[in-house]
Design a protein around this motif. Structure first.
Motif, PDB file in Angstrom:
ATOM      1  N   UNK A  32       0.820  -1.216   0.000  1.00 25.23           N
ATOM      2  CA  UNK A  32       0.000   0.000   0.000  1.00 25.23           C
ATOM      3  C   UNK A  32       0.847   1.257   0.000  1.00 25.23           C
ATOM      4  N   UNK A  33       1.912   1.255   0.788  1.00 25.85           N
ATOM      5  CA  UNK A  33       2.797   2.422   0.846  1.00 25.85           C
ATOM      6  C   UNK A  33       3.506   2.621  -0.494  1.00 25.85           C
ATOM      7  N   UNK A  34       3.925   1.517  -1.117  1.00 29.26           N
ATOM      8  CA  UNK A  34       4.604   1.619  -2.410  1.00 29.26           C
ATOM      9  C   UNK A  34       3.650   2.140  -3.486  1.00 29.26           C
ATOM     10  N   UNK A  35       2.412   1.662  -3.475  1.00 27.17           N
ATOM     11  CA  UNK A  35       1.429   2.140  -4.464  1.00 27.17           C
ATOM     12  C   UNK A  35       1.114   3.615  -4.236  1.00 27.17           C
ATOM     13  N   UNK A  36       1.100   4.044  -2.994  1.00 25.48           N
ATOM     14  CA  UNK A  36       0.866   5.454  -2.693  1.00 25.48           C
ATOM     15  C   UNK A  36       2.026   6.294  -3.232  1.00 25.48           C
ATOM     16  N   UNK A  37       3.244   5.808  -3.062  1.00 30.33           N
ATOM     17  CA  UNK A  37       4.413   6.506  -3.592  1.00 30.33           C
ATOM     18  C   UNK A  37       4.336   6.593  -5.113  1.00 30.33           C
ATOM     19  N   UNK A  38       3.951   5.500  -5.756  1.00 27.91           N
ATOM     20  CA  UNK A  38       3.820   5.493  -7.216  1.00 27.91           C
ATOM     21  C   UNK A  38       2.780   6.524  -7.653  1.00 27.91           C
ATOM     22  N   UNK A  39       1.655   6.572  -6.954  1.00 32.26           N
ATOM     23  CA  UNK A  39       0.608   7.548  -7.257  1.00 32.26           C
ATOM     24  C   UNK A  39       1.157   8.970  -7.161  1.00 32.26           C
ATOM     25  N   UNK A  40       1.902   9.247  -6.083  1.00 32.22           N
ATOM     26  CA  UNK A  40       2.467  10.586  -5.898  1.00 32.22           C
ATOM     27  C   UNK A  40       3.473  10.923  -6.991  1.00 32.22           C
ATOM     28  N   UNK A  41       4.326   9.979  -7.319  1.00 31.56           N
ATOM     29  CA  UNK A  41       5.336  10.219  -8.345  1.00 31.56           C
ATOM     30  C   UNK A  41       4.663  10.498  -9.691  1.00 31.56           C
ATOM     31  N   UNK A  42       3.626   9.727 -10.021  1.00 30.80           N
ATOM     32  CA  UNK A  42       2.877   9.995 -11.270  1.00 30.80           C
ATOM     33  C   UNK A  42       2.343  11.434 -11.266  1.00 30.80           C
ATOM     34  N   UNK A  43       1.795  11.839 -10.138  1.00 27.35           N
ATOM     35  CA  UNK A  43       1.238  13.181 -10.011  1.00 27.35           C
ATOM     36  C   UNK A  43       2.323  14.234 -10.210  1.00 27.35           C
ATOM     37  N   UNK A  44       3.466  14.046  -9.609  1.00 25.22           N
ATOM     38  CA  UNK A  44       4.562  15.005  -9.726  1.00 25.22           C
ATOM     39  C   UNK A  44       5.099  15.058 -11.150  1.00 25.22           C
ATOM     40  N   UNK A  45       5.103  13.898 -11.827  1.00 25.20           N
ATOM     41  CA  UNK A  45       5.537  13.873 -13.231  1.00 25.20           C
ATOM     42  C   UNK A  45       4.571  14.706 -14.078  1.00 25.20           C
ATOM     43  N   UNK A  46       3.272  14.511 -13.845  1.00 29.06           N
ATOM     44  CA  UNK A  46       2.259  15.274 -14.604  1.00 29.06           C
ATOM     45  C   UNK A  46       2.380  16.773 -14.341  1.00 29.06           C
ATOM     46  N   UNK A  47       2.806  17.137 -13.137  1.00 28.28           N
ATOM     47  CA  UNK A  47       2.972  18.553 -12.799  1.00 28.28           C
ATOM     48  C   UNK A  47       4.231  19.150 -13.421  1.00 28.28           C
ATOM     49  N   UNK A  48       5.061  18.285 -14.003  1.00 29.49           N
ATOM     50  CA  UNK A  48       6.250  18.772 -14.686  1.00 29.49           C
ATOM     51  C   UNK A  48       7.476  18.920 -13.792  1.00 29.49           C
ATOM     52  N   UNK A  50      10.990  18.092 -12.072  1.00 30.97           N
ATOM     53  CA  UNK A  50      12.196  17.419 -12.541  1.00 30.97           C
ATOM     54  C   UNK A  50      12.440  16.191 -11.662  1.00 30.97           C
ATOM     55  N   UNK A  51      13.180  15.257 -12.232  1.00 33.97           N
ATOM     56  CA  UNK A  51      13.450  14.001 -11.529  1.00 33.97           C
ATOM     57  C   UNK A  51      14.116  14.235 -10.178  1.00 33.97           C
ATOM     58  N   UNK A  52      15.046  15.171 -10.121  1.00 39.06           N
ATOM     59  CA  UNK A  52      15.746  15.454  -8.871  1.00 39.06           C
ATOM     60  C   UNK A  52      14.785  16.035  -7.824  1.00 39.06           C
ATOM     61  N   UNK A  53      13.850  16.858  -8.290  1.00 37.85           N
ATOM     62  CA  UNK A  53      12.848  17.430  -7.376  1.00 37.85           C
ATOM     63  C   UNK A  53      11.949  16.329  -6.811  1.00 37.85           C
ATOM     64  N   UNK A  54      11.565  15.399  -7.684  1.00 36.74           N
ATOM     65  CA  UNK A  54      10.710  14.292  -7.243  1.00 36.74           C
ATOM     66  C   UNK A  54      11.433  13.454  -6.202  1.00 36.74           C
TER      67      UNK A  54
END
Length: 91
Positions: A32-48, A50-54
């Motif tokens: 569950x924690x890993x899926x939550x992290x994946x969800x957040x990372x997807x969101x941050x990618x969509x927001x544009x 940078x990888x280092x910021x994520x």
């Protein structure tokens, strides 16, 4: 003697089920924690972001986050659980 064996068997079975349930709950929490992290990372990618910021926002090792970001970008149609499996295989 037979009743003692049956009781011991039933007791052992109950203990095994309890241990299995506890382990399953722990695995579920991690998943569950890993899926939550994946969800957040997807969101941050969509927001544009940078990888280092994520990586900084996630407060996880940069190497792991870069691998996760790459996995998400290379598999845009995969759901969170599929990403988790793919990400885990790359480790």
């Amino acid at each position: 003697m037979r009743m003692e064996r049956e009781e011991a068997y039933a007791e052992g079975l109950a203990e095994g089920k309890a241990e299995g349930k506890a382990e399953g709950m722990e695995d579920g929490k991690v998943k569950g924690a890993a899926c939550k992290l994946i969800f957040l990372v997807r969101s941050w990618i969509r927001q544009g972001l940078k990888e280092e910021e994520i990586a900084g926002l996630a407060q996880e090792p940069q190497e792991d986050m870069l691998r996760l970001i790459r996995t998400i970008k290379e598999n845009p149609k995969a759901d969170d659980e599929q990403i988790l499996q793919l990400w885990g295989k790359q480790a």
